[in-house]
Scaffold this motif. Structure first.
Motif, PDB file in Angstrom:
ATOM      1  N   UNK A  39       0.869  -1.146  -0.129  1.00 26.30           N
ATOM      2  CA  UNK A  39      -0.017   0.073  -0.015  1.00 26.30           C
ATOM      3  C   UNK A  39       0.696   1.302   0.104  1.00 26.30           C
ATOM      4  N   UNK A  40       0.212   2.185  -0.444  1.00 21.90           N
ATOM      5  CA  UNK A  40       0.919   3.535  -0.327  1.00 21.90           C
ATOM      6  C   UNK A  40       1.423   4.008   0.688  1.00 21.90           C
ATOM      7  N   UNK A  41       2.584   4.542   1.384  1.00 22.69           N
ATOM      8  CA  UNK A  41       3.053   5.150   2.428  1.00 22.69           C
ATOM      9  C   UNK A  41       3.719   3.861   3.344  1.00 22.69           C
ATOM     10  N   UNK A  42       3.838   2.803   2.666  1.00 28.04           N
ATOM     11  CA  UNK A  42       4.347   1.739   3.578  1.00 28.04           C
ATOM     12  C   UNK A  42       5.578   1.787   3.601  1.00 28.04           C
ATOM     13  N   UNK A  43       6.311   1.243   4.667  1.00 30.44           N
ATOM     14  CA  UNK A  43       7.740   1.070   4.910  1.00 30.44           C
ATOM     15  C   UNK A  43       8.170  -0.241   4.168  1.00 30.44           C
ATOM     16  N   UNK A  44       8.927  -0.212   3.161  1.00 30.10           N
ATOM     17  CA  UNK A  44       9.401  -1.540   2.560  1.00 30.10           C
ATOM     18  C   UNK A  44      10.749  -1.907   2.619  1.00 30.10           C
ATOM     19  N   UNK A  45      11.634  -0.963   3.151  1.00 31.08           N
ATOM     20  CA  UNK A  45      13.209  -1.451   3.294  1.00 31.08           C
ATOM     21  C   UNK A  45      13.677  -0.369   4.304  1.00 31.08           C
ATOM     22  N   UNK A  46      15.036  -1.183   4.859  1.00 27.97           N
ATOM     23  CA  UNK A  46      15.779  -0.146   5.481  1.00 27.97           C
ATOM     24  C   UNK A  46      17.347   0.130   4.664  1.00 27.97           C
ATOM     25  N   UNK A  47      18.152   0.905   5.101  1.00 24.50           N
ATOM     26  CA  UNK A  47      19.261   0.917   4.542  1.00 24.50           C
ATOM     27  C   UNK A  47      20.446   0.914   5.662  1.00 24.50           C
ATOM     28  N   UNK A  48      21.062  -0.583   5.392  1.00 24.64           N
ATOM     29  CA  UNK A  48      22.004  -0.883   6.067  1.00 24.64           C
ATOM     30  C   UNK A  48      23.300  -0.437   5.788  1.00 24.64           C
ATOM     31  N   UNK A  49      24.129  -0.485   6.765  1.00 25.67           N
ATOM     32  CA  UNK A  49      25.648   0.006   6.663  1.00 25.67           C
ATOM     33  C   UNK A  49      26.561   0.722   7.781  1.00 25.67           C
ATOM     34  N   UNK A  50      27.574   1.120   7.327  1.00 18.73           N
ATOM     35  CA  UNK A  50      28.356   1.848   8.440  1.00 18.73           C
ATOM     36  C   UNK A  50      27.900   3.289   8.644  1.00 18.73           C
ATOM     37  N   UNK A  51      27.463   3.713   9.758  1.00 19.20           N
ATOM     38  CA  UNK A  51      26.921   5.131   9.893  1.00 19.20           C
ATOM     39  C   UNK A  51      28.501   5.819  10.124  1.00 19.20           C
ATOM     40  N   UNK A  52      28.712   6.861   9.381  1.00 10.78           N
ATOM     41  CA  UNK A  52      29.761   8.005   9.656  1.00 10.78           C
ATOM     42  C   UNK A  52      29.130   9.397  10.011  1.00 10.78           C
ATOM     43  N   UNK A  53      29.748   9.766  11.190  1.00  9.59           N
ATOM     44  CA  UNK A  53      29.294  11.251  11.599  1.00  9.59           C
ATOM     45  C   UNK A  53      30.119  12.290  10.750  1.00  9.59           C
ATOM     46  N   UNK A  54      29.898  13.578  10.986  1.00  7.67           N
ATOM     47  CA  UNK A  54      30.346  14.376  10.003  1.00  7.67           C
ATOM     48  C   UNK A  54      32.016  14.577  10.308  1.00  7.67           C
ATOM     49  N   UNK A  55      32.585  14.298  11.343  1.00  8.52           N
ATOM     50  CA  UNK A  55      33.927  14.351  11.598  1.00  8.52           C
ATOM     51  C   UNK A  55      34.777  13.037  11.319  1.00  8.52           C
ATOM     52  N   UNK A  56      34.296  12.134  11.042  1.00 13.37           N
ATOM     53  CA  UNK A  56      34.702  10.651  10.768  1.00 13.37           C
ATOM     54  C   UNK A  56      35.139  10.541   9.198  1.00 13.37           C
ATOM     55  N   UNK A  57      36.182   9.966   8.958  1.00 12.64           N
ATOM     56  CA  UNK A  57      36.893  10.048   7.720  1.00 12.64           C
ATOM     57  C   UNK A  57      36.199   8.775   6.868  1.00 12.64           C
ATOM     58  N   UNK A  58      36.004   9.215   5.577  1.00 13.85           N
ATOM     59  CA  UNK A  58      35.181   8.145   4.676  1.00 13.85           C
ATOM     60  C   UNK A  58      35.750   8.508   3.324  1.00 13.85           C
ATOM     61  N   UNK A  59      37.120   9.005   3.150  1.00 18.09           N
ATOM     62  CA  UNK A  59      37.621   9.303   1.988  1.00 18.09           C
ATOM     63  C   UNK A  59      37.872   7.924   1.096  1.00 18.09           C
ATOM     64  N   UNK A  60      38.543   7.003   1.601  1.00 13.39           N
ATOM     65  CA  UNK A  60      38.926   5.933   0.780  1.00 13.39           C
ATOM     66  C   UNK A  60      37.611   4.888   0.538  1.00 13.39           C
ATOM     67  N   UNK A  61      36.902   4.795   1.478  1.00 18.11           N
ATOM     68  CA  UNK A  61      35.573   4.241   1.545  1.00 18.11           C
ATOM     69  C   UNK A  61      34.688   4.830   0.313  1.00 18.11           C
ATOM     70  N   UNK A  62      34.804   5.700  -0.020  1.00 20.38           N
ATOM     71  CA  UNK A  62      33.808   6.497  -0.902  1.00 20.38           C
ATOM     72  C   UNK A  62      34.282   6.275  -2.423  1.00 20.38           C
ATOM     73  N   UNK A  63      35.383   6.159  -2.558  1.00 20.36           N
ATOM     74  CA  UNK A  63      36.136   5.846  -3.820  1.00 20.36           C
ATOM     75  C   UNK A  63      35.575   4.883  -4.673  1.00 20.36           C
ATOM     76  N   UNK A  64      34.969   5.459  -5.622  1.00 22.59           N
ATOM     77  CA  UNK A  64      34.343   4.209  -6.559  1.00 22.59           C
ATOM     78  C   UNK A  64      32.971   4.052  -5.868  1.00 22.59           C
TER      79      UNK A  64
END
Length: 232
Positions: A141-166
């Motif tokens: 139905x419209x407005x239904x939760x259908x999925x979640x976004x799993x993964x590693x959570x990074x806050x603003x000050x945490x490095x993610x440069x190498x993980x973001x490449x490609x």
């Protein structure tokens, strides 16, 4: 060739953290502006919480036989689920008398029995669309939760440069939090390392099954929704 590289860069640059940092002030129009986070919600927090509680409770009950040893170590949690444990024990006694074993549903079946639909991750039928998520059974139905976004959570000050490449799976939240939903390469290693670092004895604090093809949480496929990833 240059045109192809430019097209790929245009589609990827919004996920490239250094590019975002350099263009944040100069090109504010490239970022969607929402005055308040509450104005960006399609589904209320209450509805999300209710849906997740319903599906997680159903998954827990379905897997109750394998959770008994953990509940034995957590008396406070065991009290909350005492009624469920009692029902399970009574059912086991009935099955024992009838020489039958209790049927354990797959996570996809639990999702269908609880929310009325099931989803799966599969190759898209569109050319060059990569992997996508499909409703395999039931109706959403419209407005239904259908999925979640799993993964590693990074806050603003945490490095993610190498993980973001490609990496096309970097999801930027409205509050600046980044979620790396890539289940391969360096991102996979970082998530598993954090998961095992936070583990308390036999108690696993996070779900690693989304890194495999055997999902314990059938909703953990959000990183493949409308992503146009070429991962297989």
């Amino acid at each position: 060739m240059l045109r192809s590289l430019r097209r790929r860069w245009d589609g990827y640059k919004y996920r490239f953290v250094p590019w975002l940092a350099l263009n944040l002030r100069r090109k504010r129009r490239t970022l969607r502006y929402v005055p308040e986070s509450s104005q960006d919600k399609i589904i209320s927090d209450e509805d999300v919480f209710e849906t997740l509680l319903k599906i997680f409770k159903a998954l827990f009950i379905n897997d109750l036989s394998r959770q008994a040893h953990i509940l034995a170590l957590l008396p406070e949690i065991r009290c909350k689920y005492m009624e469920l444990v009692t029902v399970d024990q009574n059912q086991s006694e009935v099955n024992s008398c009838n020489h039958q074993s209790q049927h354990v549903f797959s996570p996809e079946e639990v999702l269908f029995n609880t929310l009325g639909f099931s989803i799966t991750r599969d190759r898209s039928s569109l050319v060059s669309a990569g992997t996508g998520v499909f409703v395999t059974k039931g109706f959403v139905p419209k407005g239904t939760l259908v999925s979640m976004y799993p993964g590693t959570v990074y806050r603003k000050h945490e490095p993610i440069f190498f993980q973001s490449l490609g990496n096309p799976f970097i999801f930027r939240c409205i509050d600046g939090i980044l979620i790396d939903g890539n289940d391969r390469g360096l991102s996979r290693s970082v998530y598993r390392s954090c998961s095992r670092r936070d583990q308390l004895g036999p108690f696993q604090m996070s779900d690693e099954s989304w890194l495999t093809s055997a999902l314990q949480n059938p909703l953990a496929v959000g990183q493949y929704v409308n992503n146009c990833s070429h991962a297989t």
